[in-house]
Design a protein around this motif. Structure first.
Motif, mmCIF file in Angstrom:
data_model
loop_
_atom_site.group_PDB
_atom_site.id
_atom_site.type_symbol
_atom_site.label_atom_id
_atom_site.label_comp_id
_atom_site.label_asym_id
_atom_site.label_seq_id
_atom_site.Cartn_x
_atom_site.Cartn_y
_atom_site.Cartn_z
ATOM 1 N N VAL A 39 0.799 -1.220 0.000
ATOM 2 C CA VAL A 39 0.000 0.000 0.000
ATOM 3 C C VAL A 39 0.829 1.265 0.000
ATOM 4 N N SER A 40 2.113 1.169 0.310
ATOM 5 C CA SER A 40 2.936 2.378 0.383
ATOM 6 C C SER A 40 3.062 3.068 -0.965
ATOM 7 N N ARG A 41 2.675 2.391 -2.029
ATOM 8 C CA ARG A 41 2.759 2.993 -3.367
ATOM 9 C C ARG A 41 1.519 3.812 -3.719
ATOM 10 N N ALA A 88 -17.554 1.796 7.732
ATOM 11 C CA ALA A 88 -18.358 0.610 7.457
ATOM 12 C C ALA A 88 -17.893 -0.650 8.169
ATOM 13 N N PHE A 89 -16.740 -0.587 8.828
ATOM 14 C CA PHE A 89 -16.175 -1.825 9.370
ATOM 15 C C PHE A 89 -15.671 -1.688 10.799
ATOM 16 N N ALA A 90 -15.800 -0.487 11.385
ATOM 17 C CA ALA A 90 -15.183 -0.223 12.691
ATOM 18 C C ALA A 90 -15.706 -1.149 13.773
ATOM 19 N N GLY A 91 -17.012 -1.390 13.772
ATOM 20 C CA GLY A 91 -17.597 -2.242 14.795
ATOM 21 C C GLY A 91 -17.076 -3.653 14.771
ATOM 22 N N PHE A 92 -16.779 -4.150 13.569
ATOM 23 C CA PHE A 92 -16.270 -5.514 13.433
ATOM 24 C C PHE A 92 -14.765 -5.567 13.664
ATOM 25 N N ALA A 93 -14.050 -4.551 13.156
ATOM 26 C CA ALA A 93 -12.594 -4.522 13.305
ATOM 27 C C ALA A 93 -12.191 -4.429 14.769
ATOM 28 N N ASP A 94 -13.009 -3.735 15.566
ATOM 29 C CA ASP A 94 -12.702 -3.584 16.980
ATOM 30 C C ASP A 94 -12.881 -4.906 17.733
ATOM 31 N N ILE A 138 -9.086 3.188 2.170
ATOM 32 C CA ILE A 138 -9.192 2.015 3.052
ATOM 33 C C ILE A 138 -9.544 2.440 4.465
ATOM 34 N N TYR A 139 -8.895 3.482 4.950
ATOM 35 C CA TYR A 139 -9.148 3.904 6.327
ATOM 36 C C TYR A 139 -10.528 4.523 6.488
#
Length: 445
Positions: free
Chosen positions: A39-41, A56-62, A49-50
């Motif tokens: 991803v650094s490119r 949309a994904f914070a609840g699951f990622a946590d 992504i962030y």
């Protein structure tokens, strides 16, 4: 290139050392190394992504965590926070070479100085592990701000791609929110959306509160609150896709109503009043009328929710008093960033969030950190106000800042602040870039 090699070498070393400590932790560092390489490119990919994760994904990622030794664990959000800090470090050398007029000290130095203060005071924390987690979370949010700022000032029109991506996410969330309220069921968590309201352990009311992919209704309402000014701006200024952008503010406001989050309602009311004065007011009636019709149908619930004094409201006063007691015990450097949640179990027999950012910052970071946090937000307000006449994005930034500061009075804006800082970085980057272009093209007399 040297920065990239350093980050990969650092992660690779951590991977090798962690093999001696915990295989699961080693896998985490290995995945981080691989991801950094790819991803650094692409700065745009990282930003998108962030925003996707935190919208949309914070609840699951946590909740996706890897158990380490004892009671220690690391979740996906923690990993992503570390990666954001590393990614910003990789790009730092390039950012330092931006045009002189892009290096706006008034909106960069306060972030850097406050970050330095948090780093220097972390060793004085009453719980070092909690403070390391809290520090990582805050530094990742600030890194996201600086990343979006420097990417936008250096790349003309890149914000359009970011906004299109965010719009696609919100279209899905807004539709899901309405469907969720109609069906009374949250498909993301597989449960009813009925929330019981308590007073002294007695159920006094219930509300259908939507939250879509977020773990709690206030978190969803916060995301809507932060991005509402952007779509109010699009409502006034967007020429392409005008029918979509005329509809979106109405959907935003409808979803905000259906979260039944009182502090968000108050913040939105203030935003709309300011919007009335900052932009032409006639077009407001285009979405105020249908919203008023919806309000009539659920007015009883709205009035009841707004006027009810329940255990949640009373509990916030208790948390404020406890935060004040922590501040009195640790007035200089505080108990340590991120420690309120851990310490709350000593007072309330369970870990709970502070529900009040300002007292929390004084409790966790002491007198200097609390004042520094207020000054940090104030400098952003001043920058937006100075550019109101020249740039409409300054108006959107001001509305968002006001919403953030109001929300933080009784809720956990700091806990959801990544999207706030990321979007503020875009706004400030646009303001600085456009101001620089005006100066450059200004004819000499």
């Amino acid at each position: 290139m040297g920065k990239n090699i350093f980050a990969v070498a650092l992660l690779s070393t951590l991977f090798a050392v962690s093999l001696l400590y915990d295989v699961k932790l080693a896998v985490v560092f290995l995945l981080m190394t691989i991801t950094i390489v790819f991803v650094s490119r692409s700065e745009l990919a990282v930003i998108n992504i962030y925003f996707f994760v935190y919208l949309a994904f914070a609840g699951f990622a946590d909740r996706l965590s890897i158990s380490l030794s004892g009671s220690q664990s690391i979740n996906l959000l923690g990993i992503l926070n570390i990666m954001m800090i590393l990614f910003f470090y990789i790009r730092l050398k390039d950012f330092l070479q931006v045009k002189r007029e892009y290096w706006n000290k008034s909106i960069i130095y306060p972030i850097l100085l406050f970050s330095l203060y948090l780093v220097l005071t972390t060793p004085f924390s009453v719980s070092l592990s909690a403070s390391v987690r809290g520090l990582t979370r805050v530094l990742a949010a600030f890194s996201f701000y600086l990343l979006t700022y420097f990417v936008v000032v250096n790349n003309k029109n890149i914000e359009k791609k970011i906004f299109k991506f965010i719009t696609a996410i919100f279209i899905a969330l807004l539709i899901c929110g309405i469907v969720e309220y109609i069906t009374g069921y949250n498909v993301f968590y597989g449960r009813s959306i009925t929330n019981l309201i308590y007073l002294d352990s007695q159920v006094i009311q219930s509300f259908e509160r939507i939250r879509t992919s977020f773990p709690h209704a206030p978190g969803y309402s916060f995301a809507l609150l932060m991005f509402l000014p952007l779509y109010l701006y699009f409502f006034m200024r967007k020429r392409d896709g005008k029918y979509l952008y005329r509809l979106l503010p109405f959907l935003f406001l409808l979803n905000i109503l259906l979260t039944f989050t009182r502090i968000t309602w108050a913040a939105v009311a203030i935003q709309l009043i300011l919007f009335f004065f900052l932009f032409k007011y006639k077009k407001i009636l285009r979405f105020a009328l249908p919203l008023g019709i919806i309000f009539v149908f659920i007015s009883n619930q709205i009035i009841s929710r707004a006027s009810t004094v329940d255990s949640s409201a009373l509990g916030r006063l208790e948390k404020f008093q406890y935060a004040l007691s922590i501040f009195k015990d640790h007035p200089i450097f505080g108990s340590g960033i991120g420690t309120f949640f851990a310490l709350s179990a000593l007072e309330f027999d369970t870990n709970i969030a502070a529900h009040g950012d300002y007292m929390r910052m004084f409790a966790e970071t002491g007198i200097f950190g609390g004042i520094g946090y207020v000054i940090l937000l104030f400098t952003m307000i001043v920058f937006a106000v100075k550019n109101l006449k020249e740039n409409d994005f300054a108006k959107a930034a001001l509305l968002m800042l006001v919403g953030f500061m109001v929300f933080g009075i009784t809720d956990n804006a700091l806990g959801y602040s990544h999207i706030f800082w990321g979007l503020l970085g875009i706004y400030n980057g646009l303001i600085v870039r456009e101001n620089s272009q005006k100066i450059y093209f200004c004819p000499q007399i």
